[in-house]
Scaffold this active site. Structure first.
Site, PDB file in Angstrom:
ATOM      1  CE1 TYR A 224      -9.416   1.284  -1.025  1.00 46.88           C
ATOM      2  CE2 TYR A 224     -10.846  -0.290  -1.324  1.00 46.88           C
ATOM      3  CZ  TYR A 224      -9.906   0.197  -0.528  1.00 46.88           C
ATOM      4  OH  TYR A 224      -9.226  -0.280   0.514  1.00 46.88           O
ATOM      5  CG  PHE A 281      -4.974  -6.299  -2.337  1.00 43.63           C
ATOM      6  CD1 PHE A 281      -3.966  -6.652  -3.105  1.00 43.63           C
ATOM      7  CD2 PHE A 281      -6.091  -5.732  -3.153  1.00 43.63           C
ATOM      8  CE1 PHE A 281      -4.156  -6.828  -4.582  1.00 43.63           C
ATOM      9  CE2 PHE A 281      -6.187  -5.395  -4.345  1.00 43.63           C
ATOM     10  CZ  PHE A 281      -5.113  -6.071  -5.169  1.00 43.63           C
ATOM     11  CD  GLU A 282      -5.928   1.001   0.685  1.00 46.23           C
ATOM     12  OE1 GLU A 282      -7.049   0.755   0.804  1.00 46.23           O
ATOM     13  OE2 GLU A 282      -5.155   1.793   1.140  1.00 46.23           O
ATOM     14  CB  ILE A 283      -5.040  -1.367  -6.942  1.00 43.94           C
ATOM     15  CG1 ILE A 283      -4.190  -2.755  -6.443  1.00 43.94           C
ATOM     16  CG2 ILE A 283      -4.683  -0.536  -7.995  1.00 43.94           C
ATOM     17  CD1 ILE A 283      -4.344  -3.696  -7.819  1.00 43.94           C
TER      18      ILE A 283
END
Length: 382
Positions: A224, A281-283
């Protein structure tokens, strides 16, 4: 005639003089004999959050498109939008392309609860030369389940409206939170991917991203990644933490050793301090959400009805899942990705700002404002 004391003082003066000369003329000697280094011999070295260790140069690419033989991760951008969001998502996508994807050429997946118009598709496809897919969300993944007591849910919404809770009266917002919490990664268009980067309309991407964040996630076993963290509104999740505790008490083996509970709680898990990663926003690793621990966690939360009886958001649900079921080192702060989603922004500082050719004002940075939780993230590594 010199006394023994004078001899001692003379010798000490000579030794100290030699020490200072060597400290200035021999860098390694200076480091080895510094006060901070000597102190570490007694107290142990201080630990820094992983993001303070610079990325190796091998991840960076020059200002040219990737060659076909260059290494890539199995990843995609994911955008949950409506047809009416066209202008806002085009703005976001154009920045993604200019700042990152013109070189790295990752595909896009667009999801909507109704079919995208041809006009929407044409405008989006004109912005990129890479693959773009458009999908419709299954009805049972989006709409309020039939087993939810609508009278109870409606009363809760009315109470939140009276108390001016943001999105308190919105059912579509609750549908979105539930979908992002437990269903987006099940969509058929995402089944072939391992990693994703979530993008929303009207964001700002302030810096050049000259390296591949997906490869960083893959190579360093991250699950995450975030840019902004903050406190949740207590009024939206009054019973969420009780549900979390019930789940982990019943499933203690799912809780990872070396987890990030310290980010979520100041008393070892008895209460929730409301900190979460801002999930617009998340990768992240899709397989982490697909895994047994998170899947059962979401199913348990869903059964409680809190997405509709309260207003549980996907940000605290994702954050709690990542913090409990992964090791703390697997959660990454993308310090070098300058990002804004109204009303907050992360603006890289110092050399990181210069390296990324960022155009945000370094003085406008949410990282250590009173409502930010980044200091709590930092402290779990100290």
């Amino acid at each position: 005639m010199m006394t023994p004391m004078r001899y001692i003082l003379l010798v000490l003066s000579v030794i100290i003089s030699i020490h200072y000369i060597l400290s200035f003329t021999h860098e390694e000697y200076g480091k080895a004999t510094s006060i901070s280094n000597i102190a570490e011999q007694w107290t142990g070295p201080k630990s820094n959050p992983p993001y303070k260790t610079p990325l190796p140069d091998e991840y960076y690419k020059p200002d040219s498109p990737m060659h076909l033989q260059d290494r890539k991760a199995n990843a995609s951008f994911v955008m949950l939008v409506r047809n009416s969001d066209l202008s806002g998502i085009m703005s976001s996508m154009k920045q993604i392309e200019d700042r990152f994807n013109r070189k790295f050429q990752y595909p896009y997946v667009f999801l909507n609860d109704e079919p995208f118009t041809q006009n929407f598709k044409d405008h989006i496809q004109a912005l990129t030369s890479t693959t773009v897919e458009f999908g419709v969300i299954p009805s049972d993944h989006w709409h309020q389940p039939s087993w939810v007591d609508e009278d109870r849910a409606s009363k809760s919404r009315d109470d939140m409206v009276r108390n001016n809770v943001i999105y308190g009266g919105s059912v579509p917002y609750r549908n979105m939170c539930r979908f992002n919490s437990g269903f987006f990664y099940r969509h058929e268009l995402l089944q072939k991917y391992r990693y994703y980067w979530r993008v929303e309309p009207d964001i700002k991407l302030f810096c050049d991203v000259d390296y591949d964040p997906f490869l960083v996630m893959q190579d360093q076993n991250k699950v995450y990644g975030f840019t902004i963290s903050l406190y949740e509104y207590q009024a939206t999740i009054p019973t969420l933490w009780n549900a979390v505790k019930s789940f982990i008490n019943a499933n203690p083996d799912f809780v990872a050793p070396g987890n990030a509970m310290g980010f979520l709680s100041d008393d070892g898990g008895e209460s929730y301090n409301l900190c979460h990663f801002w999930s617009n926003f998340e990768i992240a690793d899709l397989d982490f959400w697909r895994g047994e621990a998170y899947s059962k966690f979401f199913e348990y939360l869903d059964e409680q009805g809190g997405f509709y009886y309260e207003r549980w958001g996907d940000a605290p649900v994702h954050s709690i899942g990542a913090a409990l079921f992964a090791k703390k080192e697997q959660i990454h702060f993308f310090n070098d990705i300058g990002y804004r989603h109204e009303p907050f922004q992360h603006c890289p500082q110092g050399d990181v700002h210069a390296k990324g050719k960022c155009w945000c004002d370094p003085g406008q940075n949410f990282d250590y404002e009173w409502y930010s939780c980044l200091n709590r993230y930092d402290r779990i590594f100290s």
